[in-house]
Design an enzyme around this catalytic site. Structure first.
Site, PDB file in Angstrom:
ATOM      1  N   LYS A  13       0.849  -1.203   0.000  1.00  0.00           N
ATOM      2  CA  LYS A  13       0.000   0.000   0.000  1.00  0.00           C
ATOM      3  C   LYS A  13       0.877   1.242   0.000  1.00  0.00           C
ATOM      4  O   LYS A  13       2.032   1.220   0.443  1.00  0.00           O
ATOM      5  CB  LYS A  13      -0.966   0.007   1.194  1.00  0.00           C
ATOM      6  CG  LYS A  13      -0.331   0.168   2.578  1.00  0.00           C
ATOM      7  CD  LYS A  13      -0.240   1.596   3.073  1.00  0.00           C
ATOM      8  CE  LYS A  13       0.507   1.660   4.395  1.00  0.00           C
ATOM      9  NZ  LYS A  13       1.397   2.765   4.579  1.00  0.00           N
ATOM     10  N   GLY A 101       7.629   1.192   4.851  1.00  0.00           N
ATOM     11  CA  GLY A 101       6.472   2.084   4.792  1.00  0.00           C
ATOM     12  C   GLY A 101       5.456   1.649   3.753  1.00  0.00           C
ATOM     13  O   GLY A 101       4.613   2.431   3.320  1.00  0.00           O
ATOM     14  N   GLY A 104       4.111  -4.202   3.927  1.00  0.00           N
ATOM     15  CA  GLY A 104       4.322  -5.569   3.445  1.00  0.00           C
ATOM     16  C   GLY A 104       3.930  -6.623   4.463  1.00  0.00           C
ATOM     17  O   GLY A 104       3.202  -7.563   4.152  1.00  0.00           O
ATOM     18  N   GLY A 105       4.396  -6.458   5.707  1.00  0.00           N
ATOM     19  CA  GLY A 105       4.065  -7.422   6.766  1.00  0.00           C
ATOM     20  C   GLY A 105       2.574  -7.443   7.064  1.00  0.00           C
ATOM     21  O   GLY A 105       1.975  -8.503   7.259  1.00  0.00           O
ATOM     22  N   ASP A 139      -2.444  -1.326  10.089  1.00  0.00           N
ATOM     23  CA  ASP A 139      -2.659  -1.368   8.637  1.00  0.00           C
ATOM     24  C   ASP A 139      -3.337  -2.647   8.164  1.00  0.00           C
ATOM     25  O   ASP A 139      -3.737  -2.747   7.001  1.00  0.00           O
ATOM     26  CB  ASP A 139      -1.316  -1.248   7.888  1.00  0.00           C
ATOM     27  CG  ASP A 139      -0.771   0.177   7.887  1.00  0.00           C
ATOM     28  OD1 ASP A 139      -1.579   1.117   8.010  1.00  0.00           O
ATOM     29  OD2 ASP A 139       0.456   0.344   7.752  1.00  0.00           O
TER      30      ASP A 139
END
Length: 288
Positions: A13, A101, A104-105, A139
């Site tokens: 994102k 940033g 990914g995780g 997120d």
């Protein structure tokens, strides 16, 4: 008989705008962000194991494969919450840079929740998956459904908004790792001179204005990260000089993205950045 395999894509994102409003009593910061997804993705393959265990493998030698991995945490959470007796083997094909940033995780965790919901036929709704995701990280709820959304609270309260107009996105990550915790720890809202506007960004998206979207890009965390790492400011300037239409640091950094409307400009920007930055990607927005 071969075990059933479930495949999930975990896209990265970017934040089109990120504002931090204040520090809350619970220690989190109240944020206002507009997030969207790009076509740079990790890929996960999941299959059931007869014994009660979680095993993660990856071609990337630099990520933890135990409880420190968000995909592992997601598998453990869904297994315990829904009392699933069997185990799971997850292979994680890592393409998104870590500590960048780009969530990914978080996207891996969201893909794990979606995949295991299918693998184990749990019938969990998207809303429930998002609630589970919120226990793993701010997120993760957004990454469960993707799309484009206005995020408030600590990032977990989501309202879908209009997708950005289709364009190219050049992502460049310098060989430095930035701790989100440290960036927020150093953030002082009273030192922010210019706050980005979620309402103006939404107006630009509603009208499909690429120029308007580029004008409204803003991220208050840049002030902190750019002080800690001046090379991120240099990367932004270089991207603009090479011809990107709008440039911003994503999340707490250090990845910088450039929005580009003309495909003919992409090779020049990409090659210009590859001169001093190893991790450069030219991708499209995921607007479907």
């Amino acid at each position: 008989m071969n075990a059933l395999k479930i495949y999930e894509k975990a896209p990265a994102k970017i934040n089109l705008m990120l504002d931090v409003l204040y520090k809350r009593p619970d220690g989190y910061h109240e944020v206002e962000m507009i997030m969207t997804m790009v076509d740079l993705a990790d890929r996960l393959e999941m299959s059931e194991l007869p014994r009660d265990t979680i095993i993660i493998s990856s071609q990337a030698g630099y990520i933890p494969l135990d409880e420190k991995n968000l995909a592992f945490k997601a598998a453990k959470l869904i297994k315990e919450r829904y009392k699933v007796p069997s185990g799971v083997y997850i292979h994680l094909d890592k393409n998104i840079p870590v500590a960048a940033g780009l969530a990914g995780g978080s996207s891996d965790a969201a893909a794990t929740l979606r995949g295991l919901n299918r693998l184990w036929k749990l019938g969990i709704s998207d809303a429930e998956l998002m609630e589970l995701g919120a226990e793993l990280g701010s997120d993760v709820p957004f990454c469960v459904t993707g799309g484009t959304a206005l995020a408030t609270g600590r990032g977990e309260k989501l309202i879908p908004v209009a997708h950005p107009p289709q364009c190219w996105v050049i992502l460049a990550k310098l060989p430095i790792n930035v701790s989100t915790e440290e960036v927020y720890g150093r953030f002082r809202s009273d030192r922010i001179t210019k706050h980005p506007s979620a309402s103006r960004m939404m107006q630009a998206l509603d009208s499909g204005s690429f120029h308007g979207m580029c004008q409204e890009l803003g991220n208050v965390l840049e002030e902190v990260t750019l002080q800690m790492h001046p090379e991120v400011a240099h990367l932004k300037e270089t991207m603009l000089r090479l011809g990107a239409d709008g440039v911003l640091m994503s999340g707490s950094g250090p990845t910088v993205f450039g929005l580009v409307s003309k495909e003919s400009k992409v090779p020049r920007i990409y090659n210009g950045l590859r001169g001093f930055c190893k991790e450069v990607y030219a991708v499209r927005l995921l607007t479907k």
